[in-house]
Design a protein around this motif. Structure first.
Motif, mmCIF file in Angstrom:
data_model
loop_
_atom_site.group_PDB
_atom_site.id
_atom_site.type_symbol
_atom_site.label_atom_id
_atom_site.label_comp_id
_atom_site.label_asym_id
_atom_site.label_seq_id
_atom_site.Cartn_x
_atom_site.Cartn_y
_atom_site.Cartn_z
ATOM 1 N N ILE A 182 14.373 -5.203 -5.289
ATOM 2 C CA ILE A 182 15.380 -4.141 -5.441
ATOM 3 C C ILE A 182 15.045 -3.265 -6.642
ATOM 4 O O ILE A 182 15.065 -2.029 -6.556
ATOM 5 C CB ILE A 182 16.788 -4.758 -5.579
ATOM 6 C CG1 ILE A 182 17.200 -5.439 -4.279
ATOM 7 C CG2 ILE A 182 17.807 -3.687 -5.969
ATOM 8 C CD1 ILE A 182 18.419 -6.328 -4.412
ATOM 9 N N SER A 183 14.724 -3.908 -7.760
ATOM 10 C CA SER A 183 14.401 -3.152 -8.971
ATOM 11 C C SER A 183 13.197 -2.245 -8.756
ATOM 12 O O SER A 183 13.215 -1.064 -9.129
ATOM 13 C CB SER A 183 14.124 -4.112 -10.135
ATOM 14 O OG SER A 183 15.255 -4.869 -10.456
ATOM 15 N N GLU A 184 12.160 -2.791 -8.147
ATOM 16 C CA GLU A 184 10.961 -1.987 -7.931
ATOM 17 C C GLU A 184 11.247 -0.821 -6.997
ATOM 18 O O GLU A 184 10.768 0.306 -7.234
ATOM 19 C CB GLU A 184 9.831 -2.857 -7.375
ATOM 20 C CG GLU A 184 8.519 -2.100 -7.245
ATOM 21 C CD GLU A 184 7.313 -3.004 -7.119
ATOM 22 O OE1 GLU A 184 6.222 -2.476 -6.843
ATOM 23 O OE2 GLU A 184 7.456 -4.228 -7.303
ATOM 24 N N MET A 224 5.821 3.784 -2.496
ATOM 25 C CA MET A 224 5.036 2.589 -2.781
ATOM 26 C C MET A 224 3.552 2.939 -2.869
ATOM 27 O O MET A 224 2.825 2.432 -3.729
ATOM 28 C CB MET A 224 5.263 1.521 -1.714
ATOM 29 C CG MET A 224 6.615 0.839 -1.780
ATOM 30 S SD MET A 224 6.712 -0.607 -0.679
ATOM 31 C CE MET A 224 5.586 -1.755 -1.495
ATOM 32 N N GLN A 225 3.115 3.798 -1.961
ATOM 33 C CA GLN A 225 1.715 4.229 -1.983
ATOM 34 C C GLN A 225 1.447 5.140 -3.187
ATOM 35 O O GLN A 225 0.454 4.975 -3.895
ATOM 36 C CB GLN A 225 1.388 4.970 -0.689
ATOM 37 C CG GLN A 225 -0.026 5.558 -0.656
ATOM 38 C CD GLN A 225 -0.260 6.403 0.580
ATOM 39 O OE1 GLN A 225 0.548 6.425 1.504
ATOM 40 N NE2 GLN A 225 -1.368 7.116 0.586
ATOM 41 N N LEU A 226 2.337 6.088 -3.438
ATOM 42 C CA LEU A 226 2.137 7.042 -4.532
ATOM 43 C C LEU A 226 2.125 6.346 -5.891
ATOM 44 O O LEU A 226 1.422 6.768 -6.812
ATOM 45 C CB LEU A 226 3.239 8.111 -4.506
ATOM 46 C CG LEU A 226 3.294 9.010 -3.269
ATOM 47 C CD1 LEU A 226 4.483 9.959 -3.368
ATOM 48 C CD2 LEU A 226 1.990 9.783 -3.111
ATOM 49 N N CYS A 227 2.919 5.286 -6.007
ATOM 50 C CA CYS A 227 3.042 4.581 -7.292
ATOM 51 C C CYS A 227 2.110 3.380 -7.399
ATOM 52 O O CYS A 227 2.118 2.684 -8.422
ATOM 53 C CB CYS A 227 4.484 4.117 -7.503
ATOM 54 S SG CYS A 227 5.676 5.467 -7.635
ATOM 55 N N GLY A 228 1.346 3.107 -6.374
ATOM 56 C CA GLY A 228 0.420 1.981 -6.422
ATOM 57 C C GLY A 228 1.104 0.637 -6.430
ATOM 58 O O GLY A 228 0.611 -0.317 -7.034
ATOM 59 N N SER A 229 2.235 0.522 -5.746
ATOM 60 C CA SER A 229 2.968 -0.746 -5.712
ATOM 61 C C SER A 229 2.191 -1.799 -4.933
ATOM 62 O O SER A 229 1.637 -1.523 -3.868
ATOM 63 C CB SER A 229 4.345 -0.536 -5.067
ATOM 64 O OG SER A 229 4.979 -1.779 -4.854
ATOM 65 N N ASP A 230 2.169 -3.007 -5.460
ATOM 66 C CA ASP A 230 1.489 -4.118 -4.782
ATOM 67 C C ASP A 230 2.448 -5.279 -4.543
ATOM 68 O O ASP A 230 2.073 -6.438 -4.616
ATOM 69 C CB ASP A 230 0.278 -4.584 -5.590
ATOM 70 C CG ASP A 230 0.660 -5.064 -6.995
ATOM 71 O OD1 ASP A 230 1.852 -4.943 -7.357
ATOM 72 O OD2 ASP A 230 -0.229 -5.554 -7.716
ATOM 73 N N ASN A 231 3.706 -4.936 -4.248
ATOM 74 C CA ASN A 231 4.726 -5.953 -3.995
ATOM 75 C C ASN A 231 4.794 -6.224 -2.489
ATOM 76 O O ASN A 231 5.413 -5.462 -1.733
ATOM 77 C CB ASN A 231 6.086 -5.465 -4.499
ATOM 78 C CG ASN A 231 7.163 -6.537 -4.421
ATOM 79 O OD1 ASN A 231 7.186 -7.332 -3.501
ATOM 80 N ND2 ASN A 231 8.054 -6.538 -5.396
ATOM 81 N N PRO A 232 4.166 -7.292 -1.989
ATOM 82 C CA PRO A 232 4.130 -7.544 -0.538
ATOM 83 C C PRO A 232 5.520 -7.824 0.037
ATOM 84 O O PRO A 232 5.778 -7.501 1.199
ATOM 85 C CB PRO A 232 3.205 -8.754 -0.409
ATOM 86 C CG PRO A 232 3.240 -9.425 -1.745
ATOM 87 C CD PRO A 232 3.445 -8.334 -2.750
ATOM 88 N N PHE A 233 6.402 -8.404 -0.775
ATOM 89 C CA PHE A 233 7.743 -8.694 -0.265
ATOM 90 C C PHE A 233 8.521 -7.401 -0.033
ATOM 91 O O PHE A 233 9.178 -7.238 1.006
ATOM 92 C CB PHE A 233 8.492 -9.596 -1.236
ATOM 93 C CG PHE A 233 9.881 -9.949 -0.776
ATOM 94 C CD1 PHE A 233 10.072 -10.676 0.389
ATOM 95 C CD2 PHE A 233 10.994 -9.558 -1.496
ATOM 96 C CE1 PHE A 233 11.353 -10.998 0.832
ATOM 97 C CE2 PHE A 233 12.270 -9.867 -1.069
ATOM 98 C CZ PHE A 233 12.445 -10.597 0.096
ATOM 99 N N LEU A 234 8.435 -6.456 -0.966
ATOM 100 C CA LEU A 234 9.101 -5.175 -0.775
ATOM 101 C C LEU A 234 8.512 -4.455 0.435
ATOM 102 O O LEU A 234 9.234 -3.805 1.203
ATOM 103 C CB LEU A 234 8.960 -4.308 -2.026
ATOM 104 C CG LEU A 234 9.564 -2.902 -1.943
ATOM 105 C CD1 LEU A 234 11.049 -2.955 -1.614
ATOM 106 C CD2 LEU A 234 9.336 -2.140 -3.253
ATOM 107 N N ASP A 235 7.206 -4.581 0.644
ATOM 108 C CA ASP A 235 6.565 -3.968 1.810
ATOM 109 C C ASP A 235 7.147 -4.535 3.103
ATOM 110 O O ASP A 235 7.392 -3.807 4.077
ATOM 111 C CB ASP A 235 5.056 -4.199 1.736
ATOM 112 C CG ASP A 235 4.300 -3.356 2.748
ATOM 113 O OD1 ASP A 235 4.593 -2.144 2.846
ATOM 114 O OD2 ASP A 235 3.429 -3.901 3.440
#
Length: 386
Positions: free
Chosen positions: A43-45, A71-82
């Protein structure tokens, strides 16, 4: 996963820019204790990603698609959020000109600065003793870290006690709390560079006033480097001065005097200081915080021009009133965590025009973008009047 989407949208609907987002989220999660640690992190991310990216869609876009693309623009690597967003269609990647409606200080690229706001900065600590031993301890715990040189101008930096780590590294579980200070690279560099200028002039601070001291990170750095001087710290907030006092106790530092002062009020400053003069004044004024918006993207998202005008109206009187207490030959260090001309060069120009005999030794942005750090502005003056 639907309940997590509900909470993401609930936070974004109810949050209005105050208090700081990190504080708001802690309170929100206390109200919803059934959310697990993985849920809270997702949620936070998602919320932080939204505030980093939403303004790129000029005509607006639904919240969840913005986060999906973000998520792509910020380089997120959180698989659960995905996985949480698996059924959400991504918003089209926006094509936005790299510009900002406020003039930036010299040396700042609007495109580079705006792009940097999409990435979470790194964690920086200043090691108070045995930096090489601390590095070995961190690396043995599989925590990647490296020394980051501080000071300015370019070419004169020194890599000594500033360490750069991945944000969220659990240093508090590995190090004794009195052995290090969490302090961004740019903040460390602002004081280290000013000290270097003083040393070049053969000058050693004896009577220092830290105006608008906040929690005292810069004063603690000064005391670690030069423990013998007498220090006055002041702020308009009594609670923050109490926090500063507790930090001085934790780090076993002495020679501290505190006063609650509204530095915009000329008569209050005069009454509080009773004609005292200081050979060194550190004036880190309230500002938009635009140089730190990568850490606090909610401030970027909710920014309005009226806020800049409000801060600009405070900064000059705070600095001018502090300057009235600068001893002959003394150094005055003006600092903001802003990248805007109105809070930086414009204030420096007014100070120069209103104070004959004030010599400007250095003025410019401390650009931390390439290091994953904040950006700050610092100007160092010397009082040449007898």
């Amino acid at each position: 996963m639907q309940f997590l989407l509900f909470h993401i949208e609930s936070v974004l609907t109810t949050y209005k820019g105050n208090p700081p987002l990190s504080v708001f989220l802690k309170a929100y999660f206390r109200q919803h204790p059934k959310l697990g640690s993985r849920d809270r992190k997702a949620i936070s991310e998602a919320v932080y990603i939204y505030y980093r990216c939403a303004s790129a869609w000029d005509n607006g876009a639904p919240v969840l698609p913005v986060i999906k693309t973000g998520m792509q623009l910020c380089g997120s690597d959180n698989p659960f959020l995905d996985r949480v967003l698996q059924g959400v269609a991504a918003a089209p990647v926006p094509i936005v000109e790299a510009g900002f409606p406020v003039p930036l200080s010299a040396g700042m690229s609007a495109g580079g600065w705006l792009a940097s706001l999409r990435r979470q900065p790194r964690l920086f600590i200043r090691v108070r003793k045995q930096v090489d031993k601390v590095m070995v301890l961190l690396q043995q715990s599989d925590i990647d870290c490296h020394k980051e040189a501080t000071g300015w101008p370019a070419g004169q930096e020194r890599a000594d006690d500033c360490l750069s780590l991945k944000n969220g590294a659990p240093v508090d579980r590995l190090l004794e709390e009195e052995d290090y200070v969490v302090q961004d690279w740019a903040s460390q560099a602002s004081i280290q560079g000013a000290l270097d200028l003083m040393r070049q002039a053969g000058f050693v601070p004896q009577q220092v006033w830290d105006v608008c001291s906040g929690a005292g990170g810069k004063s603690i750095l000064l005391k670690d480097k030069l423990p013998a001087f007498r220090l006055l710290v002041s702020d308009i907030r009594e609670s923050i001065l109490h926090n500063l006092k507790m930090r001085f106790r934790k780090y076993h530092l002495s020679g501290l005097e505190m006063k609650v002062i509204d530095n915009t009020a000329t008569q209050q400053v005069a009454a509080a200081l009773e004609g005292r003069l200081f050979d060194t004044i550190i004036c880190d004024v309230p500002c938009s915080g635009s140089g730190t918006w990568a850490r606090t993207p909610e401030q970027f998202h909710f920014f309005e021009m009226e806020q800049l005008q409000k801060f600009a109206a405070l900064q000059y009187p705070i600095a001018a009133n502090a300057l009235s207490c600068l001893a002959p030959g003394g150094f005055f260090v003006y600092i903001t965590c802003s990248v805007f001309v109105a809070e930086n060069e414009a204030v420096v120009q007014r100070l120069m025009e209103g104070r004959p005999g004030l010599q400007l030794l250095h003025s410019g942005i401390i650009d931390g973008i390439s290091r994953g750090a904040d950006c700050m502005f610092v100007a160092v003056f010397r009082n040449q009047l007898p």
